[in-house]
Motif scaffolding. Structure first.
Motif, short mmCIF file in Angstrom:
data_model
loop_
_atom_site.label_atom_id
_atom_site.label_comp_id
_atom_site.label_asym_id
_atom_site.label_seq_id
_atom_site.Cartn_x
_atom_site.Cartn_y
_atom_site.Cartn_z
N HIS A 32 0.85 -1.24 0.04
CA HIS A 32 0.06 0.13 -0.10
C HIS A 32 0.99 1.36 -0.04
CE1 HIS A 32 -3.88 -1.77 0.78
NE2 HIS A 32 -3.10 -2.90 1.45
N ARG A 98 -3.05 5.31 5.22
CA ARG A 98 -3.07 4.55 4.53
C ARG A 98 -3.79 4.44 3.40
NH1 ARG A 98 -4.13 -2.11 4.86
NH2 ARG A 98 -6.40 -1.27 3.86
N TYR A 102 -4.03 -1.15 -3.90
CA TYR A 102 -2.97 -2.13 -4.09
C TYR A 102 -1.88 -1.72 -4.96
CZ TYR A 102 -5.35 -5.25 -0.94
OH TYR A 102 -5.72 -5.94 0.23
#
Lengths: 122, 106
Positions: A32, A98, A102
């Motif tokens: 990430h 975050r 992906y």
């Protein structure tokens, strides 16, 4: 469960630098992008930049270009944000956050650190 | 930069009320909009992404709608835990946030 744990509060003098850390756990760190967002007292949230924790690529807001460096330590699952040439207007809470994408950035944030207060005063 | 403007800035409401917050973008952002809830001294919490997708674990009383330049966050029946400040965020071009809407007890 996903956790982002940031380093403690800092007090700095004008023109100094600060480096804030963000230790990730509960997921594969390199999957990430990690962003940094700040919030000055009573102000809106402000995006500062990101690092791809897999390949190390970075992208910075034009506002902070030249003063900010975001790095990572893959072995420690930790991201760092360094801000240089601090001024009083940099007094703020700094968050790591975050990205849910992906290996690429969606630019929104599904998990946040607890925040680190950086105070800049002479 | 894309500017995000929320209204109202402050909203007084009672438990059980239906609450609507509006967010306007200075240019079209398609559906690239998220909503966050923030309580004092805490990090923001993601509620909605892609304008209307509910984040996992978020109560179904929260919903989002809109596209282009105008968006809304609706809380269908305000609960005690919902008194907080809400921010919209565009992520069509990098990321910018609205100024926040504080939902306070009437």
């Amino acid at each position: 469960q996903v956790q982002l744990v940031q380093s403690g509060a800092e007090v700095k003098k004008p023109e100094a630098s600060v480096k804030v850390s963000c230790k990730a756990s509960g997921y594969t760190f390199t999957d990430h992008v990690m962003h940094w967002v700040r919030q000055a007292p009573g102000q809106r949230l402000e995006w500062m930049g990101w690092i791809n924790a897999g390949n190390g690529n970075t992208k910075y807001s034009q506002k902070f270009q030249g003063r900010i460096t975001i790095t990572k330590d893959r072995s420690a699952s930790t991201a760092y944000m360094e801000l240089r040439s601090l001024r009083s207007e940099d007094t703020a809470v700094y968050f790591c956050a975050r990205d849910p994408g992906y290996s690429s950035s969606w630019y929104y944030f599904d998990y946040w650190g607890q925040g680190t207060l950086v105070s800049v005063s002479s | 930069d894309i500017q995000m403007t929320q209204s109202p800035s402050t909203l007084s409401a009672s438990v059980g009320d239906r609450v609507t917050i509006t967010c306007r973008a200075s240019q079209s952002i398609n559906n690239w909009l998220a909503w966050y809830q923030q309580k004092p001294g805490k990090a923001p919490k993601l509620l909605i992404y892609m304008a209307s997708s509910l984040e996992s674990g978020v109560p179904s009383r929260f919903s989002g709608s809109g596209s282009g330049t105008e968006f809304t966050l609706t809380i269908s029946s305000l609960q005690p835990d919902d008194f907080a400040t809400y921010y919209c965020q565009q992520y069509n071009i990098y990321s910018t946030f609205g100024q926040g809407t504080k939902v306070e007890i009437k």
